[in-house]
Motif scaffolding. Structure first.
Motif, PDB file in Angstrom:
ATOM      1  N   THR A   1     -43.518 -35.432  10.792  1.00 43.87           N
ATOM      2  CA  THR A   1     -44.656 -35.639  11.687  1.00 43.87           C
ATOM      3  C   THR A   1     -44.257 -35.326  13.128  1.00 43.87           C
ATOM      4  N   ASN A   2     -45.250 -35.234  13.995  1.00 46.39           N
ATOM      5  CA  ASN A   2     -45.037 -35.039  15.435  1.00 46.39           C
ATOM      6  C   ASN A   2     -45.549 -36.278  16.161  1.00 46.39           C
ATOM      7  N   ILE A   3     -44.638 -37.118  16.609  1.00 41.78           N
ATOM      8  CA  ILE A   3     -45.021 -38.360  17.269  1.00 41.78           C
ATOM      9  C   ILE A   3     -44.359 -38.442  18.643  1.00 41.78           C
ATOM     10  N   VAL A   4     -44.977 -39.204  19.527  1.00 43.90           N
ATOM     11  CA  VAL A   4     -44.439 -39.417  20.872  1.00 43.90           C
ATOM     12  C   VAL A   4     -44.627 -40.885  21.236  1.00 43.90           C
ATOM     13  N   LYS A   5     -43.891 -41.315  22.248  1.00 43.97           N
ATOM     14  CA  LYS A   5     -44.028 -42.673  22.755  1.00 43.97           C
ATOM     15  C   LYS A   5     -45.016 -42.667  23.913  1.00 43.97           C
ATOM     16  N   LEU A   6     -46.062 -43.484  23.800  1.00 38.67           N
ATOM     17  CA  LEU A   6     -47.082 -43.596  24.836  1.00 38.67           C
ATOM     18  C   LEU A   6     -46.841 -44.873  25.636  1.00 38.67           C
ATOM     19  N   ASN A   7     -46.564 -44.717  26.928  1.00 40.41           N
ATOM     20  CA  ASN A   7     -46.352 -45.856  27.821  1.00 40.41           C
ATOM     21  C   ASN A   7     -47.588 -46.088  28.673  1.00 40.41           C
ATOM     22  N   VAL A   8     -47.838 -47.348  28.994  1.00 37.89           N
ATOM     23  CA  VAL A   8     -48.927 -47.716  29.895  1.00 37.89           C
ATOM     24  C   VAL A   8     -48.323 -48.335  31.145  1.00 37.89           C
ATOM     25  N   ALA A   9     -48.642 -47.772  32.311  1.00 31.59           N
ATOM     26  CA  ALA A   9     -48.088 -48.241  33.574  1.00 31.59           C
ATOM     27  C   ALA A   9     -49.192 -48.836  34.441  1.00 31.59           C
ATOM     28  N   LEU A  10     -48.909 -50.003  35.016  1.00 33.17           N
ATOM     29  CA  LEU A  10     -49.807 -50.647  35.969  1.00 33.17           C
ATOM     30  C   LEU A  10     -49.152 -50.572  37.339  1.00 33.17           C
ATOM     31  N   ASN A  11     -49.773 -49.823  38.246  1.00 32.70           N
ATOM     32  CA  ASN A  11     -49.208 -49.581  39.583  1.00 32.70           C
ATOM     33  C   ASN A  11     -47.784 -49.039  39.508  1.00 32.70           C
ATOM     34  N   GLY A  12     -47.552 -48.143  38.553  1.00 39.51           N
ATOM     35  CA  GLY A  12     -46.257 -47.489  38.430  1.00 39.51           C
ATOM     36  C   GLY A  12     -45.232 -48.239  37.617  1.00 39.51           C
TER      37      GLY A  12
ATOM     38  N   ILE B   1     -54.102 -47.737  36.633  1.00 44.25           N
ATOM     39  CA  ILE B   1     -53.738 -47.783  35.206  1.00 44.25           C
ATOM     40  C   ILE B   1     -53.462 -46.353  34.752  1.00 44.25           C
ATOM     41  N   GLN B   2     -52.260 -46.107  34.224  1.00 45.27           N
ATOM     42  CA  GLN B   2     -51.869 -44.761  33.810  1.00 45.27           C
ATOM     43  C   GLN B   2     -51.297 -44.784  32.397  1.00 45.27           C
ATOM     44  N   ALA B   3     -51.641 -43.767  31.618  1.00 42.84           N
ATOM     45  CA  ALA B   3     -51.026 -43.533  30.312  1.00 42.84           C
ATOM     46  C   ALA B   3     -50.030 -42.396  30.474  1.00 42.84           C
ATOM     47  N   VAL B   4     -48.753 -42.670  30.160  1.00 42.49           N
ATOM     48  CA  VAL B   4     -47.675 -41.714  30.447  1.00 42.49           C
ATOM     49  C   VAL B   4     -46.966 -41.323  29.150  1.00 42.49           C
ATOM     50  N   VAL B   5     -46.767 -40.021  28.958  1.00 42.65           N
ATOM     51  CA  VAL B   5     -46.030 -39.484  27.810  1.00 42.65           C
ATOM     52  C   VAL B   5     -45.009 -38.484  28.325  1.00 42.65           C
ATOM     53  N   LYS B   6     -43.732 -38.729  28.043  1.00 42.79           N
ATOM     54  CA  LYS B   6     -42.643 -37.850  28.478  1.00 42.79           C
ATOM     55  C   LYS B   6     -42.659 -37.636  29.988  1.00 42.79           C
ATOM     56  N   GLY B   7     -42.984 -38.703  30.727  1.00 44.76           N
ATOM     57  CA  GLY B   7     -43.004 -38.616  32.174  1.00 44.76           C
ATOM     58  C   GLY B   7     -44.249 -37.970  32.753  1.00 44.76           C
ATOM     59  N   LYS B   8     -45.182 -37.538  31.911  1.00 46.26           N
ATOM     60  CA  LYS B   8     -46.402 -36.875  32.368  1.00 46.26           C
ATOM     61  C   LYS B   8     -47.587 -37.825  32.206  1.00 46.26           C
ATOM     62  N   VAL B   9     -48.409 -37.936  33.256  1.00 47.95           N
ATOM     63  CA  VAL B   9     -49.586 -38.807  33.218  1.00 47.95           C
ATOM     64  C   VAL B   9     -50.696 -38.092  32.442  1.00 47.95           C
ATOM     65  N   ILE B  10     -51.126 -38.701  31.335  1.00 44.54           N
ATOM     66  CA  ILE B  10     -52.143 -38.098  30.473  1.00 44.54           C
ATOM     67  C   ILE B  10     -53.541 -38.575  30.863  1.00 44.54           C
ATOM     68  N   ALA B  11     -53.668 -39.847  31.229  1.00 40.20           N
ATOM     69  CA  ALA B  11     -54.964 -40.406  31.611  1.00 40.20           C
ATOM     70  C   ALA B  11     -54.756 -41.435  32.706  1.00 40.20           C
TER      71      ALA B  11
END
Length: 373
Positions: free
Chosen positions: A254-265, A304-314
């Motif tokens: 499969t192709n999976i990634v870790k999705l992080n949620v950041a509040l004010n960084g 509120i940011q959704a971050v994947v591999k250091g890139k902000v997705i939303a």
């Protein structure tokens, strides 16, 4: 008959309605058997008890209940771990449909991965845990056990094997040292609209007419797609008539990634999740949009940011409470107004740097809920 274990009978009693010791139990009587069963996990509601070595036909149809929704449950403080363990054991004593497995989180410490029959079942269980036993807990997004094939002799030596397992986003291995990821699959049997399984990345295996204008489908589904809301979605769109069952199938690449949620960084580890690459954008937007609604507003702005591999997705912004500091001004030089607004902005900036964002524990449960139209 299901566990195939034997016990010595210590006492027989009848309920009249209080317990009354007897020597025998006959057909039609409601009684109790006291034996040396060491754990409540050995008792299954619906199982059959019989005298050892007697030839008894097995009763077909009994199956241990399968959990449909999983969640991570952790005590607010690790000092309360033992108290919560006892409370969970007492609750599961009369609710055998709950499955409990120990789990460890880097951010939250020791806890449990608990399986429920649905989101409503999970809410009731958590309310009983708090109201009846005073055990206040943190509920996090559930996950499944993934596998990863490691590259490099040094990395293999570090992990002890070229194939590692992980179910916590905090243990997600570095992308550079992984050759391939694997996720667990299940063979699901469902009587429901076909579009639901296709949305969950299902691969159709069998179609069969079940009679009464119903069709039975068998799909190979990723376990990660069914552990949160598939069961509740199925019951919602079929008005409670849809059925679903599953059995373990195997692991597939499969192709999976870790999705992080950041509040004010600042990354909030409790919100982290492991998601499939095809659903990263959708899930990122959903999480950010939902957090805007359920997070309490502060006196300062929350990004509120959704971050994947250091890139902000939303990204979403939770607006702060704002006091009208210029309300007392009536005319005069505009510089007075600008000065008051600048002072307010400077104060909020200092508050944002020093303050800690309060995340109520209900947020973790509300994030799992799906709003049905």
């Amino acid at each position: 008959m299901y566990t195939k274990k034997s016990y010595e009978i210590r006492n027989l009693t009848l309920l009249r309605p209080f317990e009354e010791p007897v020597n025998k139990l006959f057909a039609g009587q409601i009684g109790c058997i006291s034996c040396n069963m060491r754990s409540t996990k050995e008792a299954f509601i619906g199982d059959t008890v019989h005298i050892k070595n007697n030839v008894v036909e097995p009763l077909l149809g009994f199956k241990s209940p399968k959990p449909m929704v999983f969640s991570g449950v952790y005590p607010i403080e690790q000092s309360e771990f033992e108290v919560m363990r006892v409370a969970i054991e007492k609750l599961t004593l009369n609710d055998s449909s709950v499955s409990v497995t120990l789990e460890t989180s880097v951010a939250l410490g020791q806890g449990w991965r608990i399986g429920f029959l649905g989101l409503l079942h999970m809410e009731v269980f958590m309310q009983r845990l708090e109201q009846e036993y005073g055990a206040i807990s943190i509920v996090t997004t559930p996950s499944v056990t993934y596998k990863a094939k490691i590259l490099g002799k040094k990395n293999i030596k570090k992990y002890g094997n070229d194939m590692i397992s992980f179910n916590n986003p905090a243990d997600f291995p570095d992308y550079q040292i992984v050759e391939e990821y694997y996720e667990p699959m299940v063979l699901g049997t469902v009587i429901a609209p076909i579009s639901l399984c296709l949305e969950k990345r299902g691969v159709q295996q069998l179609t069969k007419d079940a009679g009464n204008n119903r069709v039975l489908f068998q799909y190979i589904l990723p376990l990660n797609e069914i552990i949160i809301d598939l069961h509740d979605t199925l019951k919602c769109i079929t008005s409670g008539y849809g059925t679903f069952d599953y059995e373990d199938y195997d692991y597939e690449p499969t192709n999976i990634v870790k999705l992080n949620v950041a509040l004010n960084g600042n990354i909030v580890e409790e919100f982290s999740a492991i998601v499939h690459t095809s659903k990263v954008c959708t899930i990122s937007r959903q999480i950010c949009a939902k957090l805007v609604d359920i997070l309490p507003r502060q006196l300062f702005e929350i990004v509120i940011q959704a971050v994947v591999k250091g890139k902000v997705i939303a990204r979403e912004t939770l607006k702060p409470y704002k006091k009208n500091v210029t309300a007392k001004l009536y005319g005069g030089d505009i510089t007075r107004r600008m000065k008051l607004l600048a002072q307010q902005a400077h104060g909020k900036k200092k508050m944002k740097m020093a303050a800690k964002i309060c995340v109520p524990r209900e947020t973790f449960i509300n994030l799992l809920k799906k709003q049905y139209k």
